[in-house]
Motif scaffolding. Structure first.
Motif, short mmCIF file in Angstrom:
data_model
loop_
_atom_site.label_atom_id
_atom_site.label_comp_id
_atom_site.label_asym_id
_atom_site.label_seq_id
_atom_site.Cartn_x
_atom_site.Cartn_y
_atom_site.Cartn_z
N ALA A 68 0.83 -1.16 0.10
CA ALA A 68 -0.03 -0.06 0.08
C ALA A 68 0.85 1.33 -0.15
O ALA A 68 1.86 1.25 0.57
N TYR A 69 0.33 2.32 -0.49
CA TYR A 69 0.92 3.74 -0.19
C TYR A 69 0.44 4.45 0.71
O TYR A 69 -0.76 4.26 1.16
N VAL A 70 1.22 4.85 1.57
CA VAL A 70 1.00 5.16 3.11
C VAL A 70 0.97 6.92 2.75
O VAL A 70 1.70 7.51 2.33
N LEU A 71 -0.09 7.28 3.52
CA LEU A 71 -0.03 8.88 3.92
C LEU A 71 -0.46 8.92 5.42
O LEU A 71 -1.59 8.52 5.85
N ALA A 72 0.46 9.66 6.07
CA ALA A 72 0.08 9.82 7.42
C ALA A 72 -0.60 11.36 7.57
O ALA A 72 0.20 12.34 7.03
N LYS A 73 -1.72 11.32 8.22
CA LYS A 73 -2.09 12.72 8.29
C LYS A 73 -2.97 12.66 9.71
O LYS A 73 -3.60 11.90 10.02
N ASP A 74 -2.69 13.72 10.44
CA ASP A 74 -3.17 14.19 11.72
C ASP A 74 -2.81 12.79 12.77
O ASP A 74 -3.93 12.36 13.35
N GLY A 75 -1.72 12.21 12.37
CA GLY A 75 -1.53 11.10 13.41
C GLY A 75 -2.05 9.75 12.81
O GLY A 75 -1.90 8.61 13.88
N ILE A 76 -2.76 9.69 11.90
CA ILE A 76 -3.37 8.77 11.45
C ILE A 76 -2.85 8.14 10.26
O ILE A 76 -2.49 8.98 9.29
N ARG A 77 -2.64 6.98 9.92
CA ARG A 77 -1.89 6.40 8.67
C ARG A 77 -3.18 5.94 7.89
O ARG A 77 -3.89 5.15 8.12
N HIS A 78 -2.99 6.23 6.59
CA HIS A 78 -4.14 6.21 5.55
C HIS A 78 -3.28 5.31 4.33
O HIS A 78 -2.08 5.59 4.15
N TYR A 79 -3.94 4.42 4.17
CA TYR A 79 -3.24 3.38 3.01
C TYR A 79 -4.19 3.35 1.88
O TYR A 79 -5.51 3.35 1.83
N PHE A 80 -3.48 3.27 0.49
CA PHE A 80 -3.91 3.57 -0.59
C PHE A 80 -3.34 2.41 -1.71
O PHE A 80 -2.28 2.28 -1.53
N CYS A 81 -4.26 1.90 -2.48
CA CYS A 81 -3.78 1.09 -3.54
C CYS A 81 -2.92 1.65 -4.70
O CYS A 81 -2.07 0.86 -5.17
N SER A 82 -3.03 2.97 -4.81
CA SER A 82 -2.34 3.51 -5.88
C SER A 82 -1.82 4.94 -5.57
O SER A 82 -2.40 5.57 -4.71
N TRP A 83 -0.98 5.58 -6.37
CA TRP A 83 -0.58 6.73 -6.12
C TRP A 83 -1.63 7.82 -6.54
O TRP A 83 -1.83 8.83 -5.84
N ALA A 84 -2.58 7.28 -7.59
CA ALA A 84 -3.73 8.06 -7.65
C ALA A 84 -4.80 8.29 -6.62
O ALA A 84 -5.17 9.48 -6.38
N CYS A 85 -5.03 7.18 -5.91
CA CYS A 85 -6.02 7.14 -4.77
C CYS A 85 -5.38 8.06 -3.75
O CYS A 85 -6.12 8.66 -2.96
N ARG A 86 -4.19 8.07 -3.70
CA ARG A 86 -3.31 8.61 -2.47
C ARG A 86 -3.58 10.35 -2.70
O ARG A 86 -3.80 11.13 -2.08
#
Ligand SMILES: [Zn+2]
Length: 97
Positions: A68-86
């Motif tokens: 997964a592509y990970v993005l941390a925002k406000d202390g929460i990790r969000h996961y995405f299937c692709s860069w586009a979704c991120r």
């Protein structure tokens, strides 16, 4: 007489020495066999493969965390299937919808 005794002694010593070597070889082989058996039993143990799955909230897909592509925002990790979704997530959160 002494020649015969010498030959007999030689034969006796030969058998003793070869017996010792055979014993060493046997115990080594036995040890190796035991070790191989242990390795085999260890190999046969059920391998519990834990794949942690994460959810992509943008497109709704589920995928392994490692991919997964990970993005941390406000202390929460969000996961995405692709860069586009991120990127879509980032855009969506800019307008705070
Ligand atoms: Zn996605």
């Amino acid at each position: 007489m002494s020649v015969i005794e010498g030959v007999l002694n030689f034969i006796l010593i030969y058998f003793i020495v070869s017996g010792i070597f055979n014993y060493i070889a046997y115990s080594r082989a036995k040890k190796a066999a035991n070790q191989a058996e242990q390795e085999l039993s260890a190999f046969n143990l059920p391998v519990k493969e834990e794949i942690e799955l994460v959810h992509d909230h943008i497109c709704g897909s589920t995928l392994p965390k490692s991919e997964a592509y990970v993005l941390a925002k406000d202390g929460i990790r969000h996961y995405f299937c692709s860069w586009a979704c991120r990127n879509k997530f980032i855009e969506d959160n800019k307008c705070k919808c």
